[in-house]
Scaffold this motif. Structure first.
Motif, PDB file in Angstrom:
ATOM      1  N   CYS A   1      61.890  40.572  56.024  1.00 36.64           N
ATOM      2  CA  CYS A   1      60.847  41.552  56.190  1.00 36.64           C
ATOM      3  C   CYS A   1      60.947  42.235  56.972  1.00 36.64           C
ATOM      4  N   HIS A   2      60.818  41.025  58.227  1.00 42.32           N
ATOM      5  CA  HIS A   2      60.869  41.964  59.676  1.00 42.32           C
ATOM      6  C   HIS A   2      62.550  41.860  60.153  1.00 42.32           C
TER       7      HIS A   2
ATOM      8  N   CYS B   1      63.320  35.630  57.968  1.00 38.11           N
ATOM      9  CA  CYS B   1      62.825  36.601  58.039  1.00 38.11           C
ATOM     10  C   CYS B   1      63.083  38.202  57.912  1.00 38.11           C
TER      11      CYS B   1
ATOM     12  N   TRP C   1      58.732  42.954  65.287  1.00 34.76           N
ATOM     13  CA  TRP C   1      57.992  41.816  64.698  1.00 34.76           C
ATOM     14  C   TRP C   1      57.011  41.621  64.112  1.00 34.76           C
TER      15      TRP C   1
ATOM     16  N   ALA D   1      56.423  45.637  59.238  1.00 28.77           N
ATOM     17  CA  ALA D   1      57.190  44.188  58.573  1.00 28.77           C
ATOM     18  C   ALA D   1      57.037  45.905  56.949  1.00 28.77           C
TER      19      ALA D   1
END
Length: 599
Positions: free
Chosen positions: A441-442, A438, A447, A450
């Motif tokens: 991108c995050h 994850c 959260w 991105a």
């Protein structure tokens, strides 16, 4: 014989027969019969007349009518108030038995000429209420009690001088000056109704002592019920029964402070004041309020104050072995001191917070290693997460992330996972299609924000694509299934209905869909000249393009598009350009017009 003598003898000769029957000469000379009231003096003229003395007549009237004569002498009554004049000016007789000797109209009579002038309500009273039938008008009484005896609620106990209190305007409105008595009305007494104190008409029997009228107030449920004696004026005044004017601070040795000022007298003085003396210590009155059962002694003032018995008053907890810090300072005493024997309270955290230990003892009893007095639920400032293998940064460090969000097992925090997906699986909208990393991108800052670089993919975002939201092209969270062809997203924008195929980029670009550029001259075998420049593409290209091509092939002859414009119905063949030009169809070539030749 003298002439007058002869006349006298003639008159005497005529009167001789009458003299034989009459008693006197005066009766013979009477001018007429008397009224019925004077009829008995018909033949006794000298009862009212004196020969040759007319003024004597008024004296004789007064001798007979003694009450009128008295009024005239004393200048009282109706006749005594009149201007001096003979009686005969108003009262004449010798007019017959039925004649009225007195011309009197009661309704027109001016009562101010009598001894009793009519004022106030008397002006509206009927004459018959005061003047009895058959009696003289002057016989009417002039004192109030004679007419108002039935209105005398005092039953004669105050005498007959009604006017000393009552007036003619209204019988019920009194003007009695109570200040002239031994009990002057002051304060609230001035507004009190008479019957509030004078229960009966015998006013002289009214008590002057306060207790005589206010005994009911003293015996009431909220009164003193005789405990303070009958000298009400020692505490109360006539300005108001409440509040008491008794000054406890100066009149006694016990000054009232705090809540004691609001206490009712009966709360402390439960017995007669003269016999029962109260103590001045708190214990004397507050023994029933001592929840400690004397374990802390009887010096209540060391902790409590007069402001409020339940107030956490003067007791300084900081002087004990357990100073109150943080949230402990606002905690109720009974939260820790479950019994009123205060020295039984525990000093260790677990003693009070055992029910708050979510770890069920797995982390020991040293609660202070993580928790502080400011807030039991917050471990900020105590437990340092940065010393673990998972430092809390950004959103993870925010207060909105609770420990239980990552540490599902409250008994032991150690086996918490370290990878994103273990906690954020429910937040993975890609359904695992993009793998478990994850963080590629995050970030822990947010959260939802991105940092994916689209330029690293096979579809670089240019022009307007750079400002388009992801969901506009990526209809699902599986980002890999998004189309890369223009028609995949812009099918609804295709105004040509696929006449020019699906290669939108042949004419359109990423800067703006409405901006397009197709050079017909360079890219086709049919240059657009004249009127053809103004013709819409769809006017010529009406058939859908075959698979993979830009447009369906068209014939290069004029008649292919202008068959409907051929007014000759094919009479001149299909070579339209011999007569018509590209500027305007209806304009025929000048060469043909000058020669008159037939095409």
């Amino acid at each position: 014989m003298a002439r007058w003598l002869r006349a006298l003898l003639a008159v005497a000769a005529m009167l001789v027969p009458a003299l034989l029957h009459a008693q006197s000469l005066e009766s013979v000379l009477s001018p007429g019969r008397l009224t019925a009231s004077h009829a008995k003096w018909e033949d006794e003229c000298r009862s009212c007349h004196v020969p040759f003395d007319r003024a004597a007549q008024d004296r004789l009237c007064a001798d007979c009518h003694k009450d009128i004569g008295r009024d005239m002498r004393e200048r009282t009554g109706f006749h005594g108030r009149q201007k001096a004049q003979p009686c005969r000016a108003c009262h004449t007789d010798h007019k017959g038995r039925e004649a009225r000797i007195v011309a009197f109209e009661p309704k027109q009579f001016d009562h101010t000429q009598a001894d009793f002038a009519l004022r106030g309500k008397h002006r509206q009273t009927d004459c018959a209420k005061c003047h009895e039938t058959g009696k003289k008008y002057s016989a009417a009484p002039a004192d109030c009690n004679a007419c108002h005896r039935k209105d005398d609620v005092h039953k004669g106990s105050l005498g007959a001088k009604c006017a000393s209190c009552h007036g003619e305007s209204s019988w019920k409105e009194t003007t009695f000056d109570h200040g002239s008595t031994r009990f002057a009305l002051t304060g609230k007494h001035a507004d009190a109704r008479c019957d509030a104190c004078h229960k009966t008409g015998a006013y002289k029997e009214t008590p002057r002592a306060c207790y005589g009228c206010h005994k009911g107030d003293d015996q009431a449920a909220k009164g003193h019920q005789g405990r303070f004696g009958e000298k009400c004026d020692s505490c109360h005044g006539d300005r108001g029964w409440k509040p008491s004017s008794f000054n406890h601070d100066t009149d006694t040795k016990y000054a009232l402070r705090g809540q004691h000022r609001q206490a009712r007298c009966n709360d402390c003085h439960t017995g007669p004041v003269a016999r029962v003396k109260l103590g001045t210590d708190c214990w004397a009155c507050h023994q029933k309020d001592d929840k400690h059962k004397e374990t802390l002694g009887r010096d209540c003032g060391s902790c409590h104050t007069e402001r409020d018995w339940k107030e956490k008053a003067k007791f300084d907890h900081d002087k004990t072995e357990f100073p109150l810090l943080g949230a402990h300072a606002s905690t109720r005493c009974d939260a820790c001191h479950t019994s009123k024997v205060f020295n039984e309270a525990p000093k260790a955290c677990i003693g009070c917070h055992r029910k708050d230990d979510r770890h069920e003892g797995t982390l020991g009893t040293d609660c202070a290693a993580c928790h502080g007095e400011r807030d039991w639920k917050s471990t900020a400032g105590r437990f340092d997460h940065a010393r673990t293998r998972f430092p809390l940064r950004n959103a993870h460090a925010a207060a909105k992330v609770a420990c239980k969000d990552c540490h599902r097992d409250a008994k032991s925090y150690r086996p918490a996972p370290l990878d994103c997906l273990s906690c954020h699986r429910k937040d993975d909208k890609h359904e695992g299609q993009l793998g478990a990393k994850c963080e590629s991108c995050h970030s822990d800052a947010s959260w939802k924000n991105a940092r994916f670089d689209h330029a690293a993919t096979r579809f670089v975002l240019l022009g307007r694509h750079a400002a388009v939201e992801c969901k506009a092209c990526h209809k699902s969270a599986r980002y890999t299934d998004a189309p890369r062809e223009c028609i995949g997203c812009h099918r609804k924008d295709d105004k040509h209905r696929q006449v020019f195929g699906e290669k939108c980029e042949s004419c359109h670009n990423a800067r703006a869909w409405t901006l397009w550029d197709f050079d017909h001259t360079k890219r086709t075998r049919w240059p657009l000249d004249g009127g053809h420049r103004r013709v819409a593409c769809a006017d010529c290209h009406v058939r859908p393009a075959p698979g993979g091509k830009l447009a369906a092939p068209l014939a290069d002859t004029c008649v292919a598009c202008h068959r409907k414009d051929d007014v000759h119905d094919g009479g001149f063949g299909t070579r339209c350009e011999q007569c018509h030009g590209v500027e305007k169809w209806k304009k025929v070539s000048n060469r043909v017009m000058r020669s008159g030749a037939t095409p």
